[in-house]
Write an enzyme that holds these catalytic residues in place. Structure first.
Site, mmCIF file in Angstrom:
data_model
loop_
_atom_site.group_PDB
_atom_site.id
_atom_site.type_symbol
_atom_site.label_atom_id
_atom_site.label_comp_id
_atom_site.label_asym_id
_atom_site.label_seq_id
_atom_site.Cartn_x
_atom_site.Cartn_y
_atom_site.Cartn_z
ATOM 1 N N THR A 58 -19.939 -43.850 -48.317
ATOM 2 C CA THR A 58 -20.717 -42.631 -48.331
ATOM 3 C C THR A 58 -22.031 -42.809 -47.180
ATOM 4 O O THR A 58 -22.022 -41.170 -46.313
ATOM 5 C CB THR A 58 -21.637 -42.391 -49.546
ATOM 6 O OG1 THR A 58 -20.737 -42.245 -50.435
ATOM 7 C CG2 THR A 58 -22.392 -40.795 -49.551
ATOM 8 N N LYS A 139 -28.262 -37.358 -53.191
ATOM 9 C CA LYS A 139 -28.458 -38.508 -52.070
ATOM 10 C C LYS A 139 -29.056 -38.371 -51.388
ATOM 11 O O LYS A 139 -28.558 -38.039 -50.724
ATOM 12 C CB LYS A 139 -26.953 -39.339 -52.462
ATOM 13 C CG LYS A 139 -25.994 -39.287 -53.673
ATOM 14 C CD LYS A 139 -24.819 -40.297 -53.329
ATOM 15 C CE LYS A 139 -23.928 -39.768 -54.348
ATOM 16 N NZ LYS A 139 -22.648 -40.774 -53.714
ATOM 17 N N ASP A 281 -17.623 -37.379 -56.824
ATOM 18 C CA ASP A 281 -17.941 -39.217 -56.285
ATOM 19 C C ASP A 281 -18.067 -39.511 -57.513
ATOM 20 O O ASP A 281 -17.729 -40.609 -57.996
ATOM 21 C CB ASP A 281 -18.846 -39.399 -55.794
ATOM 22 C CG ASP A 281 -18.969 -40.957 -54.873
ATOM 23 O OD1 ASP A 281 -18.282 -41.009 -54.320
ATOM 24 O OD2 ASP A 281 -19.669 -41.352 -55.583
ATOM 25 N N HIS A 285 -14.793 -41.926 -59.431
ATOM 26 C CA HIS A 285 -15.699 -43.164 -59.933
ATOM 27 C C HIS A 285 -14.776 -43.313 -61.201
ATOM 28 O O HIS A 285 -14.907 -44.206 -62.571
ATOM 29 C CB HIS A 285 -16.632 -42.818 -59.995
ATOM 30 C CG HIS A 285 -17.435 -43.894 -58.409
ATOM 31 N ND1 HIS A 285 -16.167 -44.715 -57.787
ATOM 32 C CD2 HIS A 285 -18.113 -43.533 -57.324
ATOM 33 C CE1 HIS A 285 -16.603 -45.359 -56.632
ATOM 34 N NE2 HIS A 285 -17.171 -44.179 -56.161
ATOM 35 N N ASP A 328 -16.327 -37.566 -46.820
ATOM 36 C CA ASP A 328 -16.895 -38.770 -46.451
ATOM 37 C C ASP A 328 -15.695 -40.077 -46.585
ATOM 38 O O ASP A 328 -15.901 -40.817 -45.955
ATOM 39 C CB ASP A 328 -17.792 -39.078 -46.896
ATOM 40 C CG ASP A 328 -18.317 -39.343 -48.313
ATOM 41 O OD1 ASP A 328 -17.330 -38.601 -48.785
ATOM 42 O OD2 ASP A 328 -19.019 -39.909 -49.176
ATOM 43 N N HIS A 329 -15.052 -40.073 -47.702
ATOM 44 C CA HIS A 329 -14.148 -41.001 -48.408
ATOM 45 C C HIS A 329 -13.095 -40.332 -49.036
ATOM 46 O O HIS A 329 -13.157 -40.132 -49.298
ATOM 47 C CB HIS A 329 -15.279 -42.304 -48.411
ATOM 48 C CG HIS A 329 -15.378 -42.160 -49.766
ATOM 49 N ND1 HIS A 329 -15.263 -42.407 -50.152
ATOM 50 C CD2 HIS A 329 -17.101 -42.060 -49.198
ATOM 51 C CE1 HIS A 329 -16.123 -42.127 -51.166
ATOM 52 N NE2 HIS A 329 -17.095 -41.661 -51.078
#
Ligand SMILES: [Zn+2]
Length: 367
Positions: A58, A139, A281, A285, A328-329
């Site tokens: 991130t 975040k 995200d 996960h 971002d990924h």
């Protein structure tokens, strides 16, 4: 005839969807009718983009998007790395030299972009045009790397359930943000339930597989409660809330409120609005990229981004803003769903041991 350069945009909008794989637009494109659909049909779609570095996490990803440079240059190489001075692993934005400014009367260690070695694009636009820069996320490692070293609003949500910024960005809570948070307490979502938005048959893949890892208080199957029934707006509630589309929708509504209040895109300079949506995200996960949870987060985010774009069309004017969206990924598939399996660290250690022992007995030199 001399052609004139196009007038600079009044507003630059940078949207990041945390952990959004590029191929989600193909896998799940049939579910989209809002913002994603509009961008896929009307936007320039770079289908071969890639992050050519390790590690694609991130902080590194947001810094790459924010600065237009790679980690070896911007310096934000991980979410956290070993700091020789303190002898500990330190989060990429943690900065004890600045104070946390809380919107909910909490205190904590401050955050800044002090470890970032280059300036962000929003920072440069702000300095050159005297526009304003706003960055919102759940975040600090998502909002700060989009904003950079200085901005007008930089906001994140801390693990204790409060909204925060730091003294490097503003010496006190920013009134427009404080008003929105006071008028829209997240605790009002306590007791809500997250269920599929579309009929179950609309979603692809099998849902509710044994390898999904839901947070405490949830099972692998919809619907998911937001907080414990009859409970308090405590950390369990906060953990649930950040894992539902409610959190992305909250940021989307806050962004529109700031656009209205500050008249973003209607000032003298070029303003920048950066929003990073974090829910995908944490859900990815826990449930994996094939889950109906991931698909539903995207379905609701499609609405949220669509509403934001509609608000910008009305307030700022379609010709006056440019908008970019990126992940971002990505994320790997759950191995068992992809024809693979997994082995424990102990099994790996044993296999290595066996290989080393047999290499020794074969007479291969070793030291
Ligand atoms: Zn991320």
């Amino acid at each position: 005839m001399q052609s004139r350069p196009a007038a600079p945009p009044k507003l630059v909008v940078l949207l990041v969807v945390d952990q959004m794989r590029g191929d989600y637009l193909e896998w799940y494109g049939g579910l989209f009718t809002g913002g994603f659909r509009r961008l896929m049909q009307e936007g320039a779609w770079f289908q071969r983009g890639a992050y050519p570095y390790l590690s694609t996490v991130t902080c590194a990803g947001h810094s790459t998007i924010g600065t237009g440079s790679f980690p070896y240059r911007h310096g934000m190489i991980q979410n956290a790395w070993f700091d020789r001075a303190t002898g500990t692993s330190t989060p990429c934005t943690e900065d004890p030299s600045v104070r946390e400014i809380s919107y909910n009367k909490l205190t904590g260690i401050g955050d800044s972009a002090a470890r970032m070695l280059t300036r962000t694009i929003p920072e440069q636009i702000r300095q050159r045009t005297r526009g304003r820069s706003v960055a919102l996320s759940l975040k600090p490692r998502s909002s700060i790397p989009l904003a950079g070293h200085a901005a007008d609003i930089v906001l994140w949500f801390d693990d204790r359930g409060g909204w925060a910024t730091s003294s490097v960005f503003s010496p006190a809570p920013v009134p427009v943000v404080q008003r929105f948070i006071d008028a829209n307490p997240i605790a009002s979502d306590l007791g809500k339930t997250w269920a599929r938005t579309l009929p179950a048959a609309s979603y692809r893949h099998e849902d509710d597989v044994a390898t999904e890892r839901p947070p405490p208080g949830w099972t692998t199957a919809f619907p998911h409660p937001v907080g414990i029934k009859g409970g308090q707006p405590d950390l369990t509630f906060v953990g649930h809330w950040t894992r539902t589309p409610l959190a992305d929708e909250y940021l989307g509504r806050m962004a529109i409120a700031i656009v209205d209040d500050w008249k973003l895109g209607r000032g003298k300079g070029t303003d920048v609005l950066s929003v990073s949506f974090s829910t995908l995200d944490v859900v990815g996960h826990g449930f994996g990229p094939r889950s109906h949870e991931v698909q539903d987060v995207l379905v609701r985010l499609d609405f949220t981004i669509g509403r934001l774009m509609q608000a910008l069309d009305e307030r700022v004017g379609r010709q006056n803003y440019v908008l970019g969206l990126s992940g971002d990924h990505g994320v790997a598939e759950i191995p068992e769903q992809n024809g693979g399996g997994r082995q424990t660290n102990q099994q790996t250690a044993e296999a290595l041991q066996r290989a080393l022992t047999s290499a020794h007995s074969c007479g291969i030199p070793h030291s």
